[in-house]
Write an enzyme that holds these catalytic residues in place. Structure first.
Site, PDB file in Angstrom:
ATOM      1  N   GLU A 163       0.818  -1.223   0.000  1.00 16.41           N
ATOM      2  CA  GLU A 163       0.000   0.000   0.000  1.00 16.41           C
ATOM      3  C   GLU A 163       0.847   1.266   0.000  1.00 16.41           C
ATOM      4  O   GLU A 163       0.527   2.235  -0.699  1.00 16.41           O
ATOM      5  CB  GLU A 163      -0.945  -0.005   1.205  1.00 16.41           C
ATOM      6  CG  GLU A 163      -2.159  -0.913   1.039  1.00 16.41           C
ATOM      7  CD  GLU A 163      -1.827  -2.377   1.244  1.00 16.41           C
ATOM      8  OE1 GLU A 163      -2.667  -3.232   0.889  1.00 16.41           O
ATOM      9  OE2 GLU A 163      -0.725  -2.672   1.760  1.00 16.41           O
ATOM     10  N   HIS A 196      -9.779  -5.613  10.804  1.00 17.28           N
ATOM     11  CA  HIS A 196     -10.420  -5.362   9.514  1.00 17.28           C
ATOM     12  C   HIS A 196     -11.815  -4.751   9.669  1.00 17.28           C
ATOM     13  O   HIS A 196     -12.649  -4.871   8.775  1.00 17.28           O
ATOM     14  CB  HIS A 196     -10.537  -6.671   8.714  1.00 17.28           C
ATOM     15  CG  HIS A 196      -9.224  -7.260   8.339  1.00 17.28           C
ATOM     16  ND1 HIS A 196      -8.421  -7.920   9.232  1.00 17.28           N
ATOM     17  CD2 HIS A 196      -8.547  -7.278   7.158  1.00 17.28           C
ATOM     18  CE1 HIS A 196      -7.324  -8.333   8.633  1.00 17.28           C
ATOM     19  NE2 HIS A 196      -7.374  -7.956   7.370  1.00 17.28           N
TER      20      HIS A 196
END
Length: 369
Positions: free
Chosen positions: A92, A161
């Site tokens: 990322e 998450h």
């Protein structure tokens, strides 16, 4: 000095006690001509903008050949090829940095995070590079980039998450932060975000991806835009204001239907944009209903609801309140993996209904009459 006027509880209770249930559809759009899921509307927005502007391109993990982890980018690779739809390695920080650099050079990248939980790996690129460069360059360098992907809790994916990043990114000057609810929101806001000259954090919701919404006729057109920073009244009401964003809007609308059966008229405000916040829409509604409840899936401390509370208290709308503002939010704990504990950690419709009735003193008032 403005006068603090208390609305008599007995009058509210008498009207609630005598009224009949009012059933309304959750969709408030008019002149609808088709249904689209949120996933389809996001896909349509990207397809239209990539076709319209040769500077727009999409990059991220599995966005191309796999059609995206959630199939939001389905068919775009086949339509536009590997120069405009780019699969990246699982890094990322790396591909977010490439996207920010491309934006500084004049392109308009759409940078997808498989979930915004992974955006923490790229937080320096988002905050220190994308958000601050326009200011630090004295306005010479724009960073027209969209960071998009699913945000907040899904189901059964536990603590790492399941976070809502609305307040995280909403805290940072230089970013615009958007949280769409409906399919029309998703399409119009994403197109506006792609065209914006500033970095936009576009927070979607995985649970809403497959939900169909009626699309107004104008939302099906290629030039349909929803302005960033403008809230929408999803349901008119007179007794209490429910302010929310993303999945919280759905929960608020469901709660409003239940409350209507008890004669309570709830106004539901869909923020759509976290930064800039449509303060005028919130204050106008509070002045009408005299009660305010905020609903969000994120943690309570320093959250979106906290900012709304402070904004109302610091404004002349404070003198219109007949009761303290109430925040309905996620629990102040990391998300549990257990299904039962997960449900208990997220705001449910029952939490909103209970909060409204406590705020209006409905149950106690009915017992005394």
């Amino acid at each position: 000095m403005a006068t603090f006027v208390m609305r008599p509880v007995s009058r509210i209770a008498r009207r609630i006690h005598s009224s009949k249930a009012i059933q309304r559809d959750l969709n408030t759009s008019s002149a609808c001509s088709a249904q689209m899921t949120v996933r389809e509307s996001l896909n349509s927005a990207m397809e239209e903008e990539i076709k319209r502007d040769p500077k727009v391109f999409l990059l991220g993990e599995e966005v191309a050949q796999y059609d995206g982890a959630y199939k939001v980018t389905k068919g775009l690779y086949q339509t536009f090829g590997d120069k405009r739809i780019i699969d990246t390695p699982i890094t990322e920080m790396g591909f977010a940095g490439i996207a920010v650099g491309a934006a500084m050079a004049g392109l308009r990248p759409i940078c997808e995070f498989m979930t915004f939980n992974f955006a923490m790996q790229a937080i320096d690129q988002i905050i220190n590079s994308a958000a601050k460069t326009h200011y630090m360059s004295a306005g010479d360098v724009n960073v027209p980039i969209v960071f998009r992907g699913p945000n907040g809790a899904s189901a059964g994916v536990a603590a790492q998450h399941s976070q809502c990043f609305a307040a995280w990114f909403g805290h940072c000057p230089g970013l615009k932060v958007v949280c769409p609810f409906s399919s029309a929101d998703a399409k119009g806001l994403l197109k506006s975000a792609i065209r914006d000259d500033n970095p936009v954090v576009f927070l979607e919701n995985e649970i809403l991806y497959g939900r169909p919404f009626e699309m107004p006729e104008e939302a099906l057109k290629d030039d349909y835009l929803v302005p960033i920073g403008k809230a929408k009244i999803e349901r008119e009401g007179t007794d209490v204001t429910l302010v929310s964003h993303s999945l919280g809007v759905l929960r608020s609308l469901e709660a409003a239907q239940i409350l209507a059966a008890d004669g309570i008229s709830a106004e539901v405000v869909n923020l759509r944009s976290i930064r800039p916040l449509d303060v005028d829409a919130i204050l106008t509604s509070v002045k009408k209903t005299n009660h305010l409840i905020t609903v969000e899936g994120g943690w309570p401390h320093f959250g979106v609801g906290s900012e709304i509370c402070a904004t109302v208290i610091e404004s002349d709308a404070f003198d219109y309140l007949d009761a303290p503002v109430v925040r309905v939010s996620g629990a102040d704990v990391p998300m549990p993996y257990s299904t039962e504990l997960e449900a208990a950690s997220l705001p449910q419709v029952s939490n909103i209904v209970t909060s409204v009735k406590k705020t209006l003193h409905v149950d106690s008032a009915l017992q005394t009459n």
